[in-house]
Design a protein around this motif. Structure first.
Motif, PDB file in Angstrom:
ATOM      1  N   LYS A  90      -7.652 -10.254  17.731  1.00 12.63           N
ATOM      2  CA  LYS A  90      -8.917 -10.912  17.410  1.00 12.63           C
ATOM      3  C   LYS A  90      -8.972 -11.512  16.013  1.00 12.63           C
ATOM      4  CE  LYS A  90     -11.203  -7.868  20.614  1.00 12.63           C
ATOM      5  NZ  LYS A  90     -12.223  -8.335  21.495  1.00 12.63           N
ATOM      6  N   CYS A  91      -7.953 -11.250  15.199  1.00 11.21           N
ATOM      7  CA  CYS A  91      -7.931 -11.825  13.857  1.00 11.21           C
ATOM      8  C   CYS A  91      -6.497 -11.889  13.348  1.00 11.21           C
ATOM      9  CB  CYS A  91      -8.799 -11.026  12.883  1.00 11.21           C
ATOM     10  SG  CYS A  91      -8.054  -9.495  12.282  1.00 11.21           S
ATOM     11  N   ARG A  92      -6.361 -12.594  12.249  1.00  9.80           N
ATOM     12  CA  ARG A  92      -5.080 -12.656  11.544  1.00  9.80           C
ATOM     13  C   ARG A  92      -5.322 -12.076  10.162  1.00  9.80           C
ATOM     14  NH1 ARG A  92      -2.496 -16.881   8.163  1.00  9.80           N
ATOM     15  NH2 ARG A  92      -4.509 -17.908   8.216  1.00  9.80           N
ATOM     16  N   ILE A  93      -4.525 -11.082   9.792  1.00  9.91           N
ATOM     17  CA  ILE A  93      -4.637 -10.471   8.466  1.00  9.91           C
ATOM     18  C   ILE A  93      -3.730 -11.217   7.500  1.00  9.91           C
ATOM     19  CG2 ILE A  93      -4.154  -8.401   7.093  1.00  9.91           C
ATOM     20  CD1 ILE A  93      -4.915  -6.712   9.497  1.00  9.91           C
ATOM     21  N   VAL A  94      -4.270 -11.500   6.323  1.00 12.87           N
ATOM     22  CA  VAL A  94      -3.459 -12.065   5.249  1.00 12.87           C
ATOM     23  C   VAL A  94      -3.605 -11.179   4.021  1.00 12.87           C
ATOM     24  CG1 VAL A  94      -3.573 -14.435   6.119  1.00 12.87           C
ATOM     25  CG2 VAL A  94      -5.268 -13.662   4.459  1.00 12.87           C
ATOM     26  N   ASN A  95      -2.540 -11.085   3.258  1.00 10.44           N
ATOM     27  CA  ASN A  95      -2.571 -10.322   2.014  1.00 10.44           C
ATOM     28  C   ASN A  95      -2.401 -11.227   0.804  1.00 10.44           C
ATOM     29  OD1 ASN A  95      -0.948  -8.391   4.171  1.00 10.44           O
ATOM     30  ND2 ASN A  95      -2.557  -7.367   3.046  1.00 10.44           N
ATOM     31  N   ASN A  96      -2.264 -12.510   1.067  1.00 10.83           N
ATOM     32  CA  ASN A  96      -2.094 -13.507   0.018  1.00 10.83           C
ATOM     33  C   ASN A  96      -3.275 -14.470   0.089  1.00 10.83           C
ATOM     34  OD1 ASN A  96      -1.372 -15.784  -1.477  1.00 10.83           O
ATOM     35  ND2 ASN A  96       0.802 -15.580  -0.978  1.00 10.83           N
ATOM     36  N   ILE A  97      -3.997 -14.589  -0.985  1.00 13.44           N
ATOM     37  CA  ILE A  97      -5.186 -15.440  -1.034  1.00 13.44           C
ATOM     38  C   ILE A  97      -4.866 -16.887  -0.659  1.00 13.44           C
ATOM     39  CG2 ILE A  97      -6.843 -16.448  -2.656  1.00 13.44           C
ATOM     40  CD1 ILE A  97      -7.143 -13.707  -3.878  1.00 13.44           C
TER      41      ILE A  97
ATOM     42  N   PHE B  91      -8.790 -11.315   4.716  1.00 12.28           N
ATOM     43  CA  PHE B  91      -7.994 -10.962   3.546  1.00 12.28           C
ATOM     44  C   PHE B  91      -8.092  -9.455   3.408  1.00 12.28           C
ATOM     45  CE2 PHE B  91      -7.704  -9.912  -0.971  1.00 12.28           C
ATOM     46  CZ  PHE B  91      -6.433 -10.399  -1.239  1.00 12.28           C
ATOM     47  N   HIS B  92      -6.947  -8.788   3.485  1.00  6.88           N
ATOM     48  CA  HIS B  92      -6.916  -7.326   3.463  1.00  6.88           C
ATOM     49  C   HIS B  92      -6.397  -6.856   2.114  1.00  6.88           C
ATOM     50  CE1 HIS B  92      -6.157  -3.203   4.725  1.00  6.88           C
ATOM     51  NE2 HIS B  92      -6.873  -3.461   5.795  1.00  6.88           N
ATOM     52  N   ALA B  93      -7.227  -6.109   1.398  1.00 10.80           N
ATOM     53  CA  ALA B  93      -6.886  -5.657   0.045  1.00 10.80           C
ATOM     54  C   ALA B  93      -6.145  -4.319   0.034  1.00 10.80           C
ATOM     55  CB  ALA B  93      -8.151  -5.559  -0.804  1.00 10.80           C
ATOM     56  N   ASN B  94      -5.890  -3.749   1.203  1.00 14.36           N
ATOM     57  CA  ASN B  94      -5.171  -2.464   1.316  1.00 14.36           C
ATOM     58  C   ASN B  94      -5.823  -1.352   0.496  1.00 14.36           C
ATOM     59  OD1 ASN B  94      -3.070  -3.240   3.121  1.00 14.36           O
ATOM     60  ND2 ASN B  94      -2.161  -4.394   1.447  1.00 14.36           N
ATOM     61  N   GLU B  95      -7.139  -1.239   0.600  1.00 12.47           N
ATOM     62  CA  GLU B  95      -7.881  -0.218  -0.145  1.00 12.47           C
ATOM     63  C   GLU B  95      -8.549   0.802   0.764  1.00 12.47           C
ATOM     64  OE1 GLU B  95      -9.154  -3.194  -3.803  1.00 12.47           O
ATOM     65  OE2 GLU B  95     -10.650  -2.631  -2.319  1.00 12.47           O
TER      66      GLU B  95
ATOM     67  N   THR C 274     -15.879  -5.629  -6.569  1.00 11.09           N
ATOM     68  CA  THR C 274     -15.930  -6.487  -7.752  1.00 11.09           C
ATOM     69  C   THR C 274     -14.545  -6.804  -8.295  1.00 11.09           C
ATOM     70  OG1 THR C 274     -16.281  -4.560  -9.163  1.00 11.09           O
ATOM     71  CG2 THR C 274     -18.244  -5.784  -8.478  1.00 11.09           C
ATOM     72  N   LYS C 275     -13.537  -6.012  -7.936  1.00 14.36           N
ATOM     73  CA  LYS C 275     -12.167  -6.292  -8.358  1.00 14.36           C
ATOM     74  C   LYS C 275     -11.564  -7.456  -7.586  1.00 14.36           C
ATOM     75  CE  LYS C 275     -11.041  -1.603  -9.829  1.00 14.36           C
ATOM     76  NZ  LYS C 275     -10.173  -0.445  -9.582  1.00 14.36           N
ATOM     77  N   SER C 276     -12.220  -7.876  -6.521  1.00 15.08           N
ATOM     78  CA  SER C 276     -11.700  -8.951  -5.684  1.00 15.08           C
ATOM     79  C   SER C 276     -12.319 -10.296  -6.052  1.00 15.08           C
ATOM     80  CB  SER C 276     -11.958  -8.621  -4.215  1.00 15.08           C
ATOM     81  OG  SER C 276     -11.307  -7.427  -3.871  1.00 15.08           O
ATOM     82  N   LYS C 277     -12.679 -10.477  -7.308  1.00 12.15           N
ATOM     83  CA  LYS C 277     -13.358 -11.697  -7.751  1.00 12.15           C
ATOM     84  C   LYS C 277     -12.566 -12.957  -7.450  1.00 12.15           C
ATOM     85  CE  LYS C 277     -16.263  -9.687 -11.280  1.00 12.15           C
ATOM     86  NZ  LYS C 277     -16.566  -9.541 -12.673  1.00 12.15           N
ATOM     87  N   LYS C 278     -11.243 -12.872  -7.514  1.00 13.90           N
ATOM     88  CA  LYS C 278     -10.418 -14.050  -7.242  1.00 13.90           C
ATOM     89  C   LYS C 278     -10.681 -14.563  -5.827  1.00 13.90           C
ATOM     90  CE  LYS C 278      -5.713 -15.766  -7.519  1.00 13.90           C
ATOM     91  NZ  LYS C 278      -4.306 -15.430  -7.672  1.00 13.90           N
ATOM     92  N   PHE C 279     -10.895 -13.660  -4.904  1.00 11.81           N
ATOM     93  CA  PHE C 279     -11.208 -14.014  -3.524  1.00 11.81           C
ATOM     94  C   PHE C 279     -12.452 -14.889  -3.457  1.00 11.81           C
ATOM     95  CE2 PHE C 279     -13.667 -13.100   0.308  1.00 11.81           C
ATOM     96  CZ  PHE C 279     -12.748 -13.392   1.313  1.00 11.81           C
TER      97      PHE C 279
END
Length: 171
Positions: A26-33, A6-10, A75-80
């Motif tokens: 080597k991975c798949r990036i997702v931007n949607n939880i 999960f990439h938060a673009n930060e 800490t802003k990524s709590k939903k994750f």
């Protein structure tokens, strides 16, 4: 091996290990939880349970989910962190990436995923994950003793005991 991040673009995309991992296939990036696979091991620095060989079957069947965000913003990524019941933290390891070289416990995403693979006894996959990163071999070399000990432990409790004994011996 199913590796999702999960990439938060930060972060600075030029230095981002996740972007490079994706380019290397080597991975798949997702931007949607909602695109995170259920049943996968979710790397969470706040998880109470450490990754261990107990997680082998989850890693082999469902994979690993990493979080790529700024440590200052984590800490802003709590939903994750509310996504899965299979949250795991990593035990003490030292970063070797150019941004945080020598800092304990502040691993890049590729280091965290490689460590998870190694600890769950997917050692060849861990080495492969770090291929393409100039400093990747250094991560395994510097942390070899700990990674080996963690990978020999069967449970999260044993991993934490190894970590605590190591840290106690360094006092």
């Amino acid at each position: 091996m199913n590796i999702t991040v999960f990439h938060a673009n930060e972060c600075d995309r030029k230095k981002c290990t996740t972007v490079k991992m994706e380019k290397l296939g080597k991975c798949r990036i997702v931007n949607n939880i909602n695109k995170i696979p259920s049943g996968a091991i979710v790397l969470n620095p706040f998880a109470e349970k450490a990754v261990s060989y107990e997680d082998y079957r989850f890693v082999s069947r469902r994979g690993i989910v990493g979080l790529d965000c700024s440590w200052n913003e984590v800490t802003k990524s709590k939903k994750f962190f509310a996504l899965s019941k299979y949250h795991r933290s990593l035990p003490f390891l030292i970063a070797t990436n150019p941004v945080n070289y020598g800092k304990p416990c502040i691993l890049s995403t590729v280091e965290a995923i490689a460590a998870t693979l190694y600890i769950t006894r997917f050692k060849e996959e861990a080495e492969d994950m770090l291929q393409g990163f100039k400093w990747g071999h250094t991560f395994l070399e510097l942390n070899h003793e700990l990674l080996e000990a963690y990978s020999e432990a069967d449970t999260s409790k044993e991993v934490v005991e190894i970590q605590n004994n190591f840290l106690e011996s360094k006092k």
